[in-house]
Design a protein around this motif. Structure first.
Motif, PDB file in Angstrom:
ATOM      1  N   ILE A 149       0.850  -1.197   0.000  1.00 50.55           N
ATOM      2  CA  ILE A 149       0.000   0.000   0.000  1.00 50.55           C
ATOM      3  C   ILE A 149       0.885   1.247   0.000  1.00 50.55           C
ATOM      4  O   ILE A 149       0.653   2.184  -0.760  1.00 50.55           O
ATOM      5  CB  ILE A 149      -0.969  -0.014   1.201  1.00 50.55           C
ATOM      6  CG1 ILE A 149      -2.031  -1.102   0.998  1.00 50.55           C
ATOM      7  CG2 ILE A 149      -1.608   1.351   1.405  1.00 50.55           C
ATOM      8  CD1 ILE A 149      -2.881  -1.398   2.228  1.00 50.55           C
ATOM      9  N   LYS A 150       1.909   1.245   0.846  1.00 52.50           N
ATOM     10  CA  LYS A 150       2.837   2.388   0.901  1.00 52.50           C
ATOM     11  C   LYS A 150       3.568   2.553  -0.433  1.00 52.50           C
ATOM     12  O   LYS A 150       3.796   3.679  -0.880  1.00 52.50           O
ATOM     13  CB  LYS A 150       3.849   2.215   2.035  1.00 52.50           C
ATOM     14  CG  LYS A 150       3.248   2.188   3.410  1.00 52.50           C
ATOM     15  CD  LYS A 150       2.639   3.500   3.810  1.00 52.50           C
ATOM     16  CE  LYS A 150       2.183   3.445   5.258  1.00 52.50           C
ATOM     17  NZ  LYS A 150       1.388   4.603   5.626  1.00 52.50           N
ATOM     18  N   GLU A 151       3.928   1.438  -1.063  1.00 54.03           N
ATOM     19  CA  GLU A 151       4.605   1.509  -2.366  1.00 54.03           C
ATOM     20  C   GLU A 151       3.708   2.177  -3.415  1.00 54.03           C
ATOM     21  O   GLU A 151       4.196   2.919  -4.258  1.00 54.03           O
ATOM     22  CB  GLU A 151       5.008   0.120  -2.848  1.00 54.03           C
ATOM     23  CG  GLU A 151       6.168  -0.492  -2.098  1.00 54.03           C
ATOM     24  CD  GLU A 151       7.488   0.212  -2.353  1.00 54.03           C
ATOM     25  OE1 GLU A 151       7.631   0.943  -3.348  1.00 54.03           O
ATOM     26  OE2 GLU A 151       8.406   0.026  -1.542  1.00 54.03           O
ATOM     27  N   THR A 152       2.398   1.902  -3.353  1.00 57.30           N
ATOM     28  CA  THR A 152       1.500   2.563  -4.316  1.00 57.30           C
ATOM     29  C   THR A 152       1.473   4.069  -4.063  1.00 57.30           C
ATOM     30  O   THR A 152       1.377   4.845  -5.006  1.00 57.30           O
ATOM     31  CB  THR A 152       0.059   1.991  -4.272  1.00 57.30           C
ATOM     32  OG1 THR A 152      -0.539   2.263  -3.008  1.00 57.30           O
ATOM     33  CG2 THR A 152       0.033   0.512  -4.582  1.00 57.30           C
ATOM     34  N   CYS A 153       1.569   4.459  -2.797  1.00 57.04           N
ATOM     35  CA  CYS A 153       1.605   5.892  -2.468  1.00 57.04           C
ATOM     36  C   CYS A 153       2.873   6.538  -3.013  1.00 57.04           C
ATOM     37  O   CYS A 153       2.828   7.620  -3.605  1.00 57.04           O
ATOM     38  CB  CYS A 153       1.515   6.103  -0.961  1.00 57.04           C
ATOM     39  SG  CYS A 153      -0.057   5.617  -0.218  1.00 57.04           S
ATOM     40  N   VAL A 154       4.010   5.863  -2.821  1.00 61.26           N
ATOM     41  CA  VAL A 154       5.287   6.389  -3.324  1.00 61.26           C
ATOM     42  C   VAL A 154       5.243   6.507  -4.836  1.00 61.26           C
ATOM     43  O   VAL A 154       5.621   7.541  -5.403  1.00 61.26           O
ATOM     44  CB  VAL A 154       6.467   5.485  -2.892  1.00 61.26           C
ATOM     45  CG1 VAL A 154       7.750   5.859  -3.627  1.00 61.26           C
ATOM     46  CG2 VAL A 154       6.685   5.571  -1.394  1.00 61.26           C
ATOM     47  N   ALA A 155       4.776   5.468  -5.505  1.00 62.08           N
ATOM     48  CA  ALA A 155       4.738   5.486  -6.972  1.00 62.08           C
ATOM     49  C   ALA A 155       3.803   6.577  -7.483  1.00 62.08           C
ATOM     50  O   ALA A 155       4.126   7.297  -8.433  1.00 62.08           O
ATOM     51  CB  ALA A 155       4.309   4.124  -7.507  1.00 62.08           C
ATOM     52  N   GLU A 156       2.648   6.716  -6.843  1.00 68.27           N
ATOM     53  CA  GLU A 156       1.730   7.782  -7.257  1.00 68.27           C
ATOM     54  C   GLU A 156       2.372   9.149  -7.050  1.00 68.27           C
ATOM     55  O   GLU A 156       2.278  10.028  -7.920  1.00 68.27           O
ATOM     56  CB  GLU A 156       0.428   7.687  -6.469  1.00 68.27           C
ATOM     57  CG  GLU A 156      -0.570   8.754  -6.866  1.00 68.27           C
ATOM     58  CD  GLU A 156      -1.877   8.679  -6.102  1.00 68.27           C
ATOM     59  OE1 GLU A 156      -2.610   9.678  -6.179  1.00 68.27           O
ATOM     60  OE2 GLU A 156      -2.157   7.666  -5.443  1.00 68.27           O
ATOM     61  N   LEU A 157       3.025   9.320  -5.932  1.00 71.29           N
ATOM     62  CA  LEU A 157       3.678  10.593  -5.629  1.00 71.29           C
ATOM     63  C   LEU A 157       4.761  10.918  -6.649  1.00 71.29           C
ATOM     64  O   LEU A 157       4.849  12.051  -7.136  1.00 71.29           O
ATOM     65  CB  LEU A 157       4.269  10.548  -4.218  1.00 71.29           C
ATOM     66  CG  LEU A 157       4.899  11.823  -3.703  1.00 71.29           C
ATOM     67  CD1 LEU A 157       3.850  12.918  -3.555  1.00 71.29           C
ATOM     68  CD2 LEU A 157       5.577  11.560  -2.361  1.00 71.29           C
ATOM     69  N   THR A 158       5.577   9.939  -7.009  1.00 73.90           N
ATOM     70  CA  THR A 158       6.656  10.214  -7.957  1.00 73.90           C
ATOM     71  C   THR A 158       6.103  10.517  -9.355  1.00 73.90           C
ATOM     72  O   THR A 158       6.603  11.423 -10.014  1.00 73.90           O
ATOM     73  CB  THR A 158       7.674   9.058  -8.021  1.00 73.90           C
ATOM     74  OG1 THR A 158       7.008   7.851  -8.354  1.00 73.90           O
ATOM     75  CG2 THR A 158       8.409   8.895  -6.716  1.00 73.90           C
ATOM     76  N   HIS A 159       5.069   9.810  -9.773  1.00 74.77           N
ATOM     77  CA  HIS A 159       4.489  10.105 -11.096  1.00 74.77           C
ATOM     78  C   HIS A 159       3.790  11.458 -11.104  1.00 74.77           C
ATOM     79  O   HIS A 159       3.867  12.190 -12.101  1.00 74.77           O
ATOM     80  CB  HIS A 159       3.532   8.994 -11.538  1.00 74.77           C
ATOM     81  CG  HIS A 159       4.249   7.771 -11.991  1.00 74.77           C
ATOM     82  ND1 HIS A 159       4.896   7.705 -13.208  1.00 74.77           N
ATOM     83  CD2 HIS A 159       4.451   6.570 -11.393  1.00 74.77           C
ATOM     84  CE1 HIS A 159       5.448   6.515 -13.337  1.00 74.77           C
ATOM     85  NE2 HIS A 159       5.215   5.813 -12.243  1.00 74.77           N
ATOM     86  N   ALA A 160       3.148  11.815 -10.004  1.00 76.76           N
ATOM     87  CA  ALA A 160       2.526  13.138  -9.915  1.00 76.76           C
ATOM     88  C   ALA A 160       3.598  14.231  -9.929  1.00 76.76           C
ATOM     89  O   ALA A 160       3.442  15.260 -10.600  1.00 76.76           O
ATOM     90  CB  ALA A 160       1.670  13.237  -8.660  1.00 76.76           C
ATOM     91  N   ALA A 161       4.702  13.988  -9.220  1.00 75.01           N
ATOM     92  CA  ALA A 161       5.795  14.968  -9.198  1.00 75.01           C
ATOM     93  C   ALA A 161       6.396  15.151 -10.584  1.00 75.01           C
ATOM     94  O   ALA A 161       6.680  16.278 -11.001  1.00 75.01           O
ATOM     95  CB  ALA A 161       6.869  14.533  -8.199  1.00 75.01           C
ATOM     96  N   ILE A 162       6.579  14.058 -11.303  1.00 72.05           N
ATOM     97  CA  ILE A 162       7.104  14.155 -12.671  1.00 72.05           C
ATOM     98  C   ILE A 162       6.156  14.996 -13.522  1.00 72.05           C
ATOM     99  O   ILE A 162       6.595  15.849 -14.305  1.00 72.05           O
ATOM    100  CB  ILE A 162       7.298  12.761 -13.293  1.00 72.05           C
ATOM    101  CG1 ILE A 162       8.428  12.010 -12.591  1.00 72.05           C
ATOM    102  CG2 ILE A 162       7.599  12.863 -14.783  1.00 72.05           C
ATOM    103  CD1 ILE A 162       8.506  10.540 -12.968  1.00 72.05           C
TER     104      ILE A 162
END
Length: 150
Positions: free
Chosen positions: A76-89
């Motif tokens: 679940i935390k990994e999905t948060c990290v991945a979403e955050l990095t794609h949003a930041a990009i």
């Protein structure tokens, strides 16, 4: 920028990310992730590049039948990290406009950044919704087995 964001995502303290608050909390219109079924996400998500295929030791890819609550929490935390990095990009892509001598080219590049990352954000939200439902079921089973064992 994408590769750099992956490494930045690895150092983000996951304990600070909370899947129950904005921006990670599912919105009402997502109907616990069922809205993504209408987008037929199961059919196309496997066609997207996936860092968990490349970095198997860093990120759990799938759950086994006897997966622990801790592993589900980690995913679940990994999905948060991945979403955050794609949003930041996507957000950082705005610099395409500022750095471009021809503003229209910058706008097109920025649109490509956003559109290129949007499917990955959707996949993370979809996967998180499924993981949260699984965790809820596991918690319910644990509570019911605890109550019956007393």
């Amino acid at each position: 920028l994408g590769i750099l964001s992956f490494f930045v995502g690895r150092v983000i303290p996951q304990r600070r990310l909370n899947e129950n608050v904005f921006p990670f909390k599912l919105f009402n219109f997502e109907h616990d992730g069922r809205v993504y079924d209408k987008l037929r996400i199961r059919h196309w998500q496997k066609k997207l590049p996936d860092m968990s295929r490349i970095s198997k030791r860093m990120m759990p890819k799938e759950l086994k039948e006897r997966s622990t609550d801790g592993k589900i929490d980690r995913m679940i935390k990994e999905t948060c990290v991945a979403e955050l990095t794609h949003a930041a990009i996507s957000i950082l892509g705005i610099f395409s406009i500022m750095l471009s001598k021809r503003k229209m080219i910058g706008v097109v590049l920025y649109a490509m950044w956003v559109l290129g990352n949007f499917p990955f954000i959707i996949v993370q939200r979809y996967n998180r919704s499924r993981l949260l439902r699984l965790k809820s079921k596991m918690d319910s089973r644990e509570k019911s087995s605890f109550c019956t064992s007393e």
